[in-house]
Write a protein that holds these residues in place. Structure first.
Motif, PDB file in Angstrom:
ATOM      1  N   GLN A   1      47.282  46.201  53.315  1.00 59.43           N
ATOM      2  CA  GLN A   1      47.036  44.846  52.813  1.00 59.43           C
ATOM      3  C   GLN A   1      47.679  44.712  51.439  1.00 59.43           C
ATOM      4  OE1 GLN A   1      43.822  46.644  53.598  1.00 59.43           O
ATOM      5  NE2 GLN A   1      44.233  46.084  55.695  1.00 59.43           N
ATOM      6  N   GLY A   2      48.309  43.579  51.213  1.00 55.34           N
ATOM      7  CA  GLY A   2      48.891  43.312  49.900  1.00 55.34           C
ATOM      8  C   GLY A   2      47.795  43.009  48.899  1.00 55.34           C
ATOM      9  N   LEU A   3      47.910  43.594  47.717  1.00 56.39           N
ATOM     10  CA  LEU A   3      46.930  43.334  46.660  1.00 56.39           C
ATOM     11  C   LEU A   3      47.433  42.301  45.677  1.00 56.39           C
ATOM     12  CD1 LEU A   3      45.456  46.805  45.613  1.00 56.39           C
ATOM     13  CD2 LEU A   3      44.366  44.978  46.906  1.00 56.39           C
ATOM     14  N   GLN A   4      48.515  42.648  44.998  1.00 57.08           N
ATOM     15  CA  GLN A   4      49.024  41.755  43.964  1.00 57.08           C
ATOM     16  C   GLN A   4      50.409  42.186  43.526  1.00 57.08           C
ATOM     17  OE1 GLN A   4      45.627  43.026  41.399  1.00 57.08           O
ATOM     18  NE2 GLN A   4      47.130  43.027  39.789  1.00 57.08           N
ATOM     19  N   THR A   5      50.991  41.368  42.673  1.00 58.03           N
ATOM     20  CA  THR A   5      52.271  41.684  42.054  1.00 58.03           C
ATOM     21  C   THR A   5      52.033  41.772  40.560  1.00 58.03           C
ATOM     22  OG1 THR A   5      53.467  40.498  43.780  1.00 58.03           O
ATOM     23  CG2 THR A   5      54.648  40.918  41.728  1.00 58.03           C
ATOM     24  N   LEU A   6      52.444  42.887  39.977  1.00 57.99           N
ATOM     25  CA  LEU A   6      52.274  43.091  38.545  1.00 57.99           C
ATOM     26  C   LEU A   6      53.600  42.846  37.828  1.00 57.99           C
ATOM     27  CD1 LEU A   6      50.298  46.469  38.732  1.00 57.99           C
ATOM     28  CD2 LEU A   6      49.348  44.174  38.447  1.00 57.99           C
ATOM     29  N   GLU A   7      53.534  42.137  36.728  1.00 57.23           N
ATOM     30  CA  GLU A   7      54.724  41.901  35.921  1.00 57.23           C
ATOM     31  C   GLU A   7      54.959  43.096  35.001  1.00 57.23           C
ATOM     32  OE1 GLU A   7      56.779  39.253  36.159  1.00 57.23           O
ATOM     33  OE2 GLU A   7      55.520  38.378  37.729  1.00 57.23           O
ATOM     34  N   LYS A   8      56.223  43.434  34.792  1.00 56.87           N
ATOM     35  CA  LYS A   8      56.555  44.569  33.937  1.00 56.87           C
ATOM     36  C   LYS A   8      56.924  44.121  32.519  1.00 56.87           C
ATOM     37  CE  LYS A   8      58.888  48.116  35.653  1.00 56.87           C
ATOM     38  NZ  LYS A   8      59.953  48.869  36.358  1.00 56.87           N
ATOM     39  N   SER A   9      56.288  43.065  32.052  1.00 62.36           N
ATOM     40  CA  SER A   9      56.615  42.536  30.726  1.00 62.36           C
ATOM     41  C   SER A   9      56.179  43.477  29.607  1.00 62.36           C
ATOM     42  CB  SER A   9      55.987  41.160  30.537  1.00 62.36           C
ATOM     43  OG  SER A   9      54.589  41.241  30.772  1.00 62.36           O
ATOM     44  N   SER A  10      54.990  44.045  29.716  1.00 61.48           N
ATOM     45  CA  SER A  10      54.467  44.962  28.708  1.00 61.48           C
ATOM     46  C   SER A  10      54.019  46.248  29.385  1.00 61.48           C
ATOM     47  CB  SER A  10      53.291  44.309  27.976  1.00 61.48           C
ATOM     48  OG  SER A  10      52.431  45.286  27.430  1.00 61.48           O
ATOM     49  N   LYS A  11      54.506  47.369  28.907  1.00 61.66           N
ATOM     50  CA  LYS A  11      54.161  48.663  29.506  1.00 61.66           C
ATOM     51  C   LYS A  11      52.659  48.935  29.406  1.00 61.66           C
ATOM     52  CE  LYS A  11      56.336  53.135  29.711  1.00 61.66           C
ATOM     53  NZ  LYS A  11      57.338  53.991  29.109  1.00 61.66           N
ATOM     54  N   ASP A  12      52.066  48.619  28.252  1.00 57.95           N
ATOM     55  CA  ASP A  12      50.628  48.846  28.069  1.00 57.95           C
ATOM     56  C   ASP A  12      49.805  48.012  29.055  1.00 57.95           C
ATOM     57  OD1 ASP A  12      51.050  50.662  26.051  1.00 57.95           O
ATOM     58  OD2 ASP A  12      50.747  49.217  24.431  1.00 57.95           O
ATOM     59  N   LYS A  13      50.163  46.740  29.188  1.00 61.72           N
ATOM     60  CA  LYS A  13      49.446  45.845  30.084  1.00 61.72           C
ATOM     61  C   LYS A  13      49.631  46.302  31.536  1.00 61.72           C
ATOM     62  CE  LYS A  13      48.964  40.962  31.177  1.00 61.72           C
ATOM     63  NZ  LYS A  13      49.508  39.624  31.008  1.00 61.72           N
ATOM     64  N   LEU A  14      50.849  46.701  31.887  1.00 69.65           N
ATOM     65  CA  LEU A  14      51.139  47.165  33.242  1.00 69.65           C
ATOM     66  C   LEU A  14      50.291  48.385  33.595  1.00 69.65           C
ATOM     67  CD1 LEU A  14      52.845  47.278  35.859  1.00 69.65           C
ATOM     68  CD2 LEU A  14      54.478  48.678  34.585  1.00 69.65           C
ATOM     69  N   PHE A  15      50.281  49.386  32.718  1.00 68.77           N
ATOM     70  CA  PHE A  15      49.537  50.604  33.025  1.00 68.77           C
ATOM     71  C   PHE A  15      48.027  50.391  32.940  1.00 68.77           C
ATOM     72  CE2 PHE A  15      53.667  52.499  32.933  1.00 68.77           C
ATOM     73  CZ  PHE A  15      53.566  53.504  33.878  1.00 68.77           C
TER      74      PHE A  15
ATOM     75  N   SER B   1      46.622  47.585  33.988  1.00 69.85           N
ATOM     76  CA  SER B   1      46.357  46.982  35.301  1.00 69.85           C
ATOM     77  C   SER B   1      46.369  48.038  36.396  1.00 69.85           C
ATOM     78  CB  SER B   1      47.405  45.905  35.622  1.00 69.85           C
ATOM     79  OG  SER B   1      47.324  44.852  34.705  1.00 69.85           O
ATOM     80  N   LEU B   2      47.340  48.942  36.352  1.00 70.91           N
ATOM     81  CA  LEU B   2      47.416  50.010  37.353  1.00 70.91           C
ATOM     82  C   LEU B   2      46.199  50.925  37.277  1.00 70.91           C
ATOM     83  CD1 LEU B   2      51.190  50.987  37.263  1.00 70.91           C
ATOM     84  CD2 LEU B   2      49.920  50.096  39.217  1.00 70.91           C
ATOM     85  N   ARG B   3      45.762  51.228  36.059  1.00 67.18           N
ATOM     86  CA  ARG B   3      44.569  52.072  35.880  1.00 67.18           C
ATOM     87  C   ARG B   3      43.358  51.403  36.537  1.00 67.18           C
ATOM     88  NH1 ARG B   3      44.912  52.707  30.756  1.00 67.18           N
ATOM     89  NH2 ARG B   3      45.945  54.709  30.749  1.00 67.18           N
ATOM     90  N   SER B   4      43.207  50.106  36.344  1.00 69.84           N
ATOM     91  CA  SER B   4      42.085  49.372  36.948  1.00 69.84           C
ATOM     92  C   SER B   4      42.143  49.431  38.469  1.00 69.84           C
ATOM     93  CB  SER B   4      42.100  47.907  36.507  1.00 69.84           C
ATOM     94  OG  SER B   4      41.863  47.808  35.133  1.00 69.84           O
ATOM     95  N   ILE B   5      43.336  49.251  39.023  1.00 70.24           N
ATOM     96  CA  ILE B   5      43.503  49.298  40.478  1.00 70.24           C
ATOM     97  C   ILE B   5      43.175  50.698  40.997  1.00 70.24           C
ATOM     98  CG2 ILE B   5      45.227  49.194  42.340  1.00 70.24           C
ATOM     99  CD1 ILE B   5      46.588  46.931  40.647  1.00 70.24           C
ATOM    100  N   LEU B   6      43.657  51.720  40.299  1.00 68.63           N
ATOM    101  CA  LEU B   6      43.393  53.104  40.708  1.00 68.63           C
ATOM    102  C   LEU B   6      41.898  53.413  40.660  1.00 68.63           C
ATOM    103  CD1 LEU B   6      46.393  54.813  38.899  1.00 68.63           C
ATOM    104  CD2 LEU B   6      46.056  54.677  41.386  1.00 68.63           C
ATOM    105  N   GLU B   7      41.207  52.920  39.636  1.00 69.56           N
ATOM    106  CA  GLU B   7      39.769  53.144  39.526  1.00 69.56           C
ATOM    107  C   GLU B   7      39.012  52.404  40.621  1.00 69.56           C
ATOM    108  OE1 GLU B   7      38.797  51.980  35.528  1.00 69.56           O
ATOM    109  OE2 GLU B   7      39.750  53.762  34.673  1.00 69.56           O
ATOM    110  N   GLN B   8      39.459  51.199  40.941  1.00 67.80           N
ATOM    111  CA  GLN B   8      38.772  50.394  41.951  1.00 67.80           C
ATOM    112  C   GLN B   8      38.919  50.986  43.350  1.00 67.80           C
ATOM    113  OE1 GLN B   8      39.940  46.265  42.055  1.00 67.80           O
ATOM    114  NE2 GLN B   8      38.755  45.852  43.900  1.00 67.80           N
ATOM    115  N   TYR B   9      40.115  51.433  43.711  1.00 70.33           N
ATOM    116  CA  TYR B   9      40.366  51.891  45.086  1.00 70.33           C
ATOM    117  C   TYR B   9      40.333  53.405  45.246  1.00 70.33           C
ATOM    118  CZ  TYR B   9      41.426  47.089  46.138  1.00 70.33           C
ATOM    119  OH  TYR B   9      41.323  45.733  46.312  1.00 70.33           O
TER     120      TYR B   9
END
Length: 142
Positions: free
Chosen positions: A26-40, A42-50
């Motif tokens: 299932q598709g979750l979302q699309t993350l923008e790569k504008s800021s490395k801190d913000k990107l990681f 968001s990824l950390r949150s997804i990793l913790e959730q799933y």
């Protein structure tokens, strides 16, 4: 047993996750790569959730089977991902997944402006579903 998939592009990263049985993506979302801190973050949150067992990252292999500059960028991203994820990272050949994603959306009547926003997420779904099918076929054979 959840598996997360990432379609890493220059500007965006598509994210997909498997169901708990490892059958469908299932598709979750699309993350923008504008800021490395913000990107990681968001990824950390997804990793913790799933809490995925592994992360599958689409590797852009050239049609002749060689790895080009984009594949090297993806591998560099995977190295950085290891700072926030200690599980297994698997590279999966993603040849033509973005093309397939656009074709699916065109066939589905998705407008051009929306296709660009959704292409990475749909490509992540295609990468993950291909990987899940491979695993499930391997189980049937073994």
């Amino acid at each position: 047993m959840r598996i997360l998939a990432l379609d890493v592009g220059d500007k965006r990263i598509g994210v997909a996750v498997s169901d708990a049985m490892g059958w469908t993506a299932q598709g979750l979302q699309t993350l923008e790569k504008s800021s490395k801190d913000k990107l990681f973050s968001s990824l950390r949150s997804i990793l913790e959730q799933y809490n995925p067992e592994k992360v599958v990252i689409g590797l852009p292999v050239n049609m002749n089977g060689t790895l080009g500059p984009q594949a090297e960028k993806v591998k560099q991203f995977a190295q950085e991902l290891k700072d926030i994820y200690s599980g297994e990272i698997v590279y999966w050949d993603e040849r033509l997944t973005t093309v397939s994603a656009h074709r699916l959306m065109i066939d589905g009547g998705v407008r051009r402006t929306r296709r660009k926003q959704k292409a990475d997420k749909v490509a992540a779904v295609l990468i993950l579903q291909s990987y899940l099918d491979f695993l499930n076929n391997k189980k049937k054979e073994g």
